[in-house]
Design a protein around this motif. Structure first.
Motif, mmCIF file in Angstrom:
data_model
loop_
_atom_site.group_PDB
_atom_site.id
_atom_site.type_symbol
_atom_site.label_atom_id
_atom_site.label_comp_id
_atom_site.label_asym_id
_atom_site.label_seq_id
_atom_site.Cartn_x
_atom_site.Cartn_y
_atom_site.Cartn_z
ATOM 1 N N GLU A 125 10.180 10.530 11.366
ATOM 2 C CA GLU A 125 9.294 11.846 11.531
ATOM 3 C C GLU A 125 10.455 13.043 11.371
ATOM 4 O O GLU A 125 11.608 13.079 11.822
ATOM 5 N N SER A 126 9.838 14.098 10.816
ATOM 6 C CA SER A 126 10.577 15.402 10.966
ATOM 7 C C SER A 126 9.605 16.542 10.785
ATOM 8 O O SER A 126 8.444 16.205 10.357
ATOM 9 N N GLY A 127 9.968 17.897 10.648
ATOM 10 C CA GLY A 127 9.280 18.861 10.029
ATOM 11 C C GLY A 127 8.939 19.684 11.366
ATOM 12 O O GLY A 127 8.200 20.823 11.394
ATOM 13 N N GLY A 128 9.199 19.287 12.711
ATOM 14 C CA GLY A 128 8.763 20.039 13.801
ATOM 15 C C GLY A 128 9.504 21.444 13.748
ATOM 16 O O GLY A 128 10.365 21.794 13.152
ATOM 17 N N SER A 148 6.156 15.514 8.635
ATOM 18 C CA SER A 148 6.557 14.547 7.522
ATOM 19 C C SER A 148 6.886 13.129 8.107
ATOM 20 O O SER A 148 7.564 13.426 9.137
ATOM 21 N N CYS A 149 6.698 12.039 7.276
ATOM 22 C CA CYS A 149 6.755 10.906 7.843
ATOM 23 C C CYS A 149 7.578 10.189 6.845
ATOM 24 O O CYS A 149 6.704 9.653 5.757
ATOM 25 N N GLY A 150 8.898 9.974 6.878
ATOM 26 C CA GLY A 150 9.344 9.472 5.518
ATOM 27 C C GLY A 150 9.949 8.006 5.641
ATOM 28 O O GLY A 150 10.562 7.599 6.515
ATOM 29 N N ALA A 151 9.419 7.250 4.664
ATOM 30 C CA ALA A 151 9.772 5.771 4.783
ATOM 31 C C ALA A 151 11.091 5.615 4.168
ATOM 32 O O ALA A 151 11.778 6.270 3.475
ATOM 33 N N THR A 154 -4.845 17.479 8.713
ATOM 34 C CA THR A 154 -5.105 16.634 7.668
ATOM 35 C C THR A 154 -3.947 15.805 7.312
ATOM 36 O O THR A 154 -2.777 16.190 7.746
ATOM 37 N N ILE A 155 -4.014 14.590 7.126
ATOM 38 C CA ILE A 155 -3.136 13.805 6.579
ATOM 39 C C ILE A 155 -3.204 13.358 5.107
ATOM 40 O O ILE A 155 -4.285 13.165 4.575
ATOM 41 N N THR A 156 -2.003 13.448 4.474
ATOM 42 C CA THR A 156 -1.930 12.945 3.086
ATOM 43 C C THR A 156 -0.636 12.153 2.895
ATOM 44 O O THR A 156 0.231 12.104 3.885
ATOM 45 N N SER A 157 -0.758 11.481 2.102
ATOM 46 C CA SER A 157 0.406 10.468 1.763
ATOM 47 C C SER A 157 0.622 10.497 0.273
ATOM 48 O O SER A 157 0.151 10.682 -0.574
ATOM 49 N N ASP A 158 2.134 10.627 -0.014
ATOM 50 C CA ASP A 158 2.529 10.632 -1.454
ATOM 51 C C ASP A 158 3.577 9.344 -1.508
ATOM 52 O O ASP A 158 4.794 9.401 -1.019
ATOM 53 N N ASN A 159 3.144 8.505 -2.198
ATOM 54 C CA ASN A 159 3.678 7.183 -2.021
ATOM 55 C C ASN A 159 4.901 7.337 -2.997
ATOM 56 O O ASN A 159 5.910 6.370 -2.909
ATOM 57 N N ALA A 160 5.062 8.187 -4.149
ATOM 58 C CA ALA A 160 5.965 8.347 -5.058
ATOM 59 C C ALA A 160 7.189 8.747 -4.246
ATOM 60 O O ALA A 160 8.401 8.457 -4.438
ATOM 61 N N THR A 190 6.502 9.476 1.431
ATOM 62 C CA THR A 190 6.296 10.336 2.448
ATOM 63 C C THR A 190 4.845 10.624 2.787
ATOM 64 O O THR A 190 3.896 10.634 2.028
ATOM 65 N N MET A 191 4.619 10.531 4.018
ATOM 66 C CA MET A 191 3.165 10.997 4.796
ATOM 67 C C MET A 191 3.216 12.155 5.284
ATOM 68 O O MET A 191 4.404 12.517 5.960
ATOM 69 N N TYR A 192 2.176 12.957 5.232
ATOM 70 C CA TYR A 192 2.367 14.135 5.989
ATOM 71 C C TYR A 192 1.093 14.411 6.765
ATOM 72 O O TYR A 192 0.063 13.937 6.679
ATOM 73 N N LEU A 193 1.436 15.378 7.865
ATOM 74 C CA LEU A 193 0.427 15.765 8.853
ATOM 75 C C LEU A 193 0.485 17.528 8.618
ATOM 76 O O LEU A 193 1.444 18.087 9.385
ATOM 77 N N GLN A 194 -0.439 17.903 8.017
ATOM 78 C CA GLN A 194 -0.919 19.169 7.916
ATOM 79 C C GLN A 194 -1.477 19.873 9.078
ATOM 80 O O GLN A 194 -2.673 19.483 9.431
ATOM 81 N N MET A 195 -1.006 20.780 9.876
ATOM 82 C CA MET A 195 -1.402 21.299 11.130
ATOM 83 C C MET A 195 -1.706 22.810 10.896
ATOM 84 O O MET A 195 -0.919 23.569 10.683
ATOM 85 N N ASN A 196 -3.066 23.196 10.893
ATOM 86 C CA ASN A 196 -3.461 24.486 10.999
ATOM 87 C C ASN A 196 -3.970 24.935 12.187
ATOM 88 O O ASN A 196 -4.488 24.362 12.951
#
Length: 118
Positions: A6-9, A21-24, A70-76, A79-85
């Motif tokens: 995890e990162s981005g805090g 971000s959640c980077g694989a 919201t959660i999104t995932s970019d397989n390319a 990385t998976m993302y957690l957008q917090m508003n």
């Protein structure tokens, strides 16, 4: 050890936004597993927030964050993302990503700290 980090805090004001971000790493692919985000506030237990399916076409949310996160995932990018508003002070916590095998084996990453404060 989990195959993602995890990162981005950081520090954000109430009402602000932040993207985690959640980077694989290695051969891990988010397209192989449903993934969830969790958080743990000071003095509290770990709380499940939401989940994205391995196909990326469905999400499920805990009520307190529904409509704000919201959660999104970019397989390319692996990385998976957690957008917090519209962040609130009660969103202050350490945030984690994990999958079922990790949970069942009691493995958790270091997480990333989010602090919502003016």
């Amino acid at each position: 050890q989990l195959p993602f980090v995890e990162s981005g805090g950081g520090l954000v004001q109430p009402g602000g936004s932040l993207r985690l971000s959640c980077g694989a790493s290695g051969g891990f692919s988010f397209s192989d597993y449903d993934m969830s985000w969790y958080r743990q506030a000071p003095g509290k237990g770990r709380e499940w927030l939401g989940r994205i399916t391995r196909s990326g076409d469905d999400t499920l949310w805990e009520d307190s964050v529904k409509g704000r996160f919201t959660i999104t995932s970019d397989n390319a990018k692996k990385t998976m993302y957690l957008q917090m508003n519209n962040l609130r002070s009660e969103d202050t916590a350490v945030y984690f990503c994990n999958y079922v095998p990790g949970q069942l084996s009691g493995r958790w990453g270091q997480g990333t700290q989010v602090t919502v404060s003016s």
